[in-house]
Write a protein that holds these residues in place. Structure first.
Motif, mmCIF file in Angstrom:
data_model
loop_
_atom_site.group_PDB
_atom_site.id
_atom_site.type_symbol
_atom_site.label_atom_id
_atom_site.label_comp_id
_atom_site.label_asym_id
_atom_site.label_seq_id
_atom_site.Cartn_x
_atom_site.Cartn_y
_atom_site.Cartn_z
ATOM 1 N N TYR A 183 0.885 -1.043 0.011
ATOM 2 C CA TYR A 183 -0.003 0.041 0.085
ATOM 3 C C TYR A 183 0.796 1.158 -0.008
ATOM 4 O O TYR A 183 1.833 1.223 0.872
ATOM 5 C CB TYR A 183 -0.685 -0.096 1.157
ATOM 6 C CG TYR A 183 -1.647 1.274 1.440
ATOM 7 C CD1 TYR A 183 -2.594 1.940 0.662
ATOM 8 C CD2 TYR A 183 -1.304 2.091 2.661
ATOM 9 C CE1 TYR A 183 -3.376 2.894 0.771
ATOM 10 C CE2 TYR A 183 -2.223 3.160 2.856
ATOM 11 C CZ TYR A 183 -2.998 3.690 2.098
ATOM 12 O OH TYR A 183 -3.605 4.939 2.417
ATOM 13 N N ASN A 184 0.504 2.249 -1.139
ATOM 14 C CA ASN A 184 1.400 3.425 -0.813
ATOM 15 C C ASN A 184 0.308 4.693 -0.815
ATOM 16 O O ASN A 184 -0.356 4.703 -1.992
ATOM 17 C CB ASN A 184 2.299 3.465 -2.014
ATOM 18 C CG ASN A 184 3.105 4.794 -2.047
ATOM 19 O OD1 ASN A 184 2.885 5.684 -2.389
ATOM 20 N ND2 ASN A 184 4.174 4.594 -1.240
ATOM 21 N N THR A 243 -5.976 5.859 4.908
ATOM 22 C CA THR A 243 -4.794 4.893 5.538
ATOM 23 C C THR A 243 -5.288 3.968 6.647
ATOM 24 O O THR A 243 -5.129 2.774 6.737
ATOM 25 C CB THR A 243 -3.660 5.691 5.798
ATOM 26 O OG1 THR A 243 -2.965 6.212 4.555
ATOM 27 C CG2 THR A 243 -2.470 4.491 6.350
ATOM 28 N N LYS A 244 -5.871 4.613 7.653
ATOM 29 C CA LYS A 244 -6.729 3.944 8.742
ATOM 30 C C LYS A 244 -7.473 2.964 8.401
ATOM 31 O O LYS A 244 -7.926 1.909 8.669
ATOM 32 C CB LYS A 244 -7.459 5.086 9.726
ATOM 33 C CG LYS A 244 -8.218 4.293 10.878
ATOM 34 C CD LYS A 244 -8.670 5.495 11.660
ATOM 35 C CE LYS A 244 -9.752 4.579 12.755
ATOM 36 N NZ LYS A 244 -9.228 3.491 13.392
ATOM 37 N N VAL A 279 -7.534 1.243 5.422
ATOM 38 C CA VAL A 279 -6.997 0.098 4.739
ATOM 39 C C VAL A 279 -6.075 -0.607 5.793
ATOM 40 O O VAL A 279 -6.427 -1.908 5.801
ATOM 41 C CB VAL A 279 -5.678 0.685 3.864
ATOM 42 C CG1 VAL A 279 -4.892 -0.600 3.495
ATOM 43 C CG2 VAL A 279 -6.453 1.373 2.683
ATOM 44 N N VAL A 280 -5.759 -0.190 6.864
ATOM 45 C CA VAL A 280 -5.154 -0.853 7.756
ATOM 46 C C VAL A 280 -5.831 -1.575 8.638
ATOM 47 O O VAL A 280 -5.850 -2.706 8.920
ATOM 48 C CB VAL A 280 -4.183 0.079 8.691
ATOM 49 C CG1 VAL A 280 -3.761 -0.452 9.976
ATOM 50 C CG2 VAL A 280 -3.030 0.775 8.017
ATOM 51 N N LEU A 303 0.104 -6.606 5.211
ATOM 52 C CA LEU A 303 0.194 -5.259 4.641
ATOM 53 C C LEU A 303 1.484 -4.605 4.810
ATOM 54 O O LEU A 303 1.782 -4.500 5.885
ATOM 55 C CB LEU A 303 -0.993 -4.438 5.173
ATOM 56 C CG LEU A 303 -1.327 -3.251 4.607
ATOM 57 C CD1 LEU A 303 -1.747 -3.037 3.275
ATOM 58 C CD2 LEU A 303 -2.205 -2.306 5.500
ATOM 59 N N ASN A 352 2.869 -1.032 4.756
ATOM 60 C CA ASN A 352 2.053 0.355 4.616
ATOM 61 C C ASN A 352 3.309 1.564 4.219
ATOM 62 O O ASN A 352 4.391 1.466 5.203
ATOM 63 C CB ASN A 352 1.450 0.378 5.872
ATOM 64 C CG ASN A 352 0.745 1.493 5.934
ATOM 65 O OD1 ASN A 352 0.668 2.639 5.120
ATOM 66 N ND2 ASN A 352 0.157 2.065 7.169
ATOM 67 N N THR A 353 3.235 1.958 3.310
ATOM 68 C CA THR A 353 4.205 3.176 2.843
ATOM 69 C C THR A 353 3.627 4.441 2.723
ATOM 70 O O THR A 353 2.320 4.370 2.273
ATOM 71 C CB THR A 353 5.079 2.572 1.747
ATOM 72 O OG1 THR A 353 4.275 2.454 0.509
ATOM 73 C CG2 THR A 353 5.723 1.518 1.794
ATOM 74 N N ASN A 354 4.447 5.471 2.659
ATOM 75 C CA ASN A 354 3.812 6.794 2.471
ATOM 76 C C ASN A 354 4.810 7.682 1.776
ATOM 77 O O ASN A 354 5.990 7.699 2.039
ATOM 78 C CB ASN A 354 3.459 7.449 3.941
ATOM 79 C CG ASN A 354 3.241 8.975 3.798
ATOM 80 O OD1 ASN A 354 2.933 9.514 3.009
ATOM 81 N ND2 ASN A 354 3.747 9.586 4.879
#
Length: 339
Positions: free
Chosen positions: A36-37, A50-51, A53-54, A65, A67-69
């Protein structure tokens, strides 16, 4: 042409469940590594997404997952997505910063048979996305323009007034489409009503500080402003702050009140609406949108691929001071007060 499943704006007390496509049961299945980005976490909407998705990924015991930003940088995003591909992810959920710059890495994933699910913003490469889930941004722009026009007509008895357009981030599907929808309706109305004028159109970039500075400059040059349409709620909150700092904030019942409408439904926007500083927002629900995207990933590997639409519009809702505590809005969800 890709198939499109469109959803209406939530209105008239219709339950949200009437619109939601039901995915497979959230249960254990084949192991899935999902990359995920997100474009940025500086924006409350993307924090909510993002919350979503998580939290949704946690409901699938078989799902891992990553998780990247991207922190708002398109080059960083491309590098991160390539790294996710190299880590052997089975699927990607992406929130592109720019619809065009993300294309090479999406096509790279496509060639490796890695399904790509774009969320809120899409990639400009058509069938290289397995699912593009967004709100109907053109429709929200149109509805924003219509809200401004109707509010000014109610105030003056005719369609007239000086209007500012603080555009979102140019180059994103959301920013471009919202501005297109707004301008389509506004230009038609202005052609029919010479008293309706667009006195400024600037790129607020989905950023509070940028929009605050722009709105301050626009007010300094224009003693009469009747309304501001904003590409998102960060733009709107920045505009509201500029209006207040310029001592031009007055109650909604005052003819000098500057009408402000945004898009997203963030916590700050909802608070401003409750206080009467902001007139409306066209709210999305990133928590629910994100959860649906995760469910589509599971459906791809453990369910029915045919049930996944190529392009889907999530319902949105107009929130004002008059309806913010209504059952309809509560059913839709005040996500900004949950994040």
């Amino acid at each position: 042409m890709t198939n499109r499943r469109e959803f209406m704006t939530l209105a008239g007390g219709v339950a949200l469940s009437s619109f939601l496509p039901l995915g497979p049961a959230w249960a254990a299945g084949n192991a899935i590594k999902v990359g995920y980005n997100v474009a940025t976490l500086a924006n409350p909407f993307f924090q909510g997404m993002t919350k979503g998705v998580v939290d949704a990924a946690k409901q699938f015991p078989q799902m891992t997952l990553l998780n990247t930003n991207a922190n708002g940088d398109a080059n960083t995003q491309s590098t991160m997505v390539v790294d996710l591909i190299n880590q052997g992810v089975d699927a990607l959920i992406l929130n592109p910063i720019n619809a065009n710059s993300i294309v090479p890495v999406v096509e790279r994933a496509h060639k490796k048979n890695i399904p790509v699910f774009t969320l809120d913003r899409g990639a400009a490469c058509g069938d290289c996305q397995n699912n593009f889930l967004e709100t109907d941004n053109v429709a929200m722009g149109r509805e924003g323009a219509q809200f401004v026009i109707e509010t000014l007509k109610k105030r003056y008895g005719t369609v007239k007034g000086n209007v500012v357009d603080l555009v979102g981030l140019i180059g994103t599907t959301a920013g471009d489409d919202r501005d297109k929808g707004f301008m389509d309706v506004f230009n038609k109305a202005a052609a029919e009503n010479p008293g309706l004028k667009l006195i400024a159109r600037q790129e607020g970039k989905f950023d509070q500080e940028t929009s605050f500075n722009l709105m301050s400059q626009i007010m300094a040059a224009n003693p009469q402003i009747d309304a501001v349409f904003n590409g998102n709620d960060d733009n709107a909150v920045g505009a509201v702050r500029a209006i207040r700092q310029a001592s031009r904030a007055v109650p909604m019942t005052d003819p000098k009140h500057i009408v402000v409408i945004g898009i997203d439904g963030t916590r700050q926007a909802l608070a401003a609406i409750r206080k009467g500083d902001m007139d409306a927002t066209l709210s999305q629900n990133p928590l629910a949108m994100a959860a649906q995207s995760v469910k589509y990933v599971d459906a791809f590997f453990n369910g029915d691929k045919a049930s996944i639409p190529a392009h889907q519009f999530w319902p949105h809702i107009l929130i004002t001071k008059d309806n913010i505590d209504s059952d309809t809005v509560k059913t839709y969800g005040l996500w900004g007060e949950q994040v």
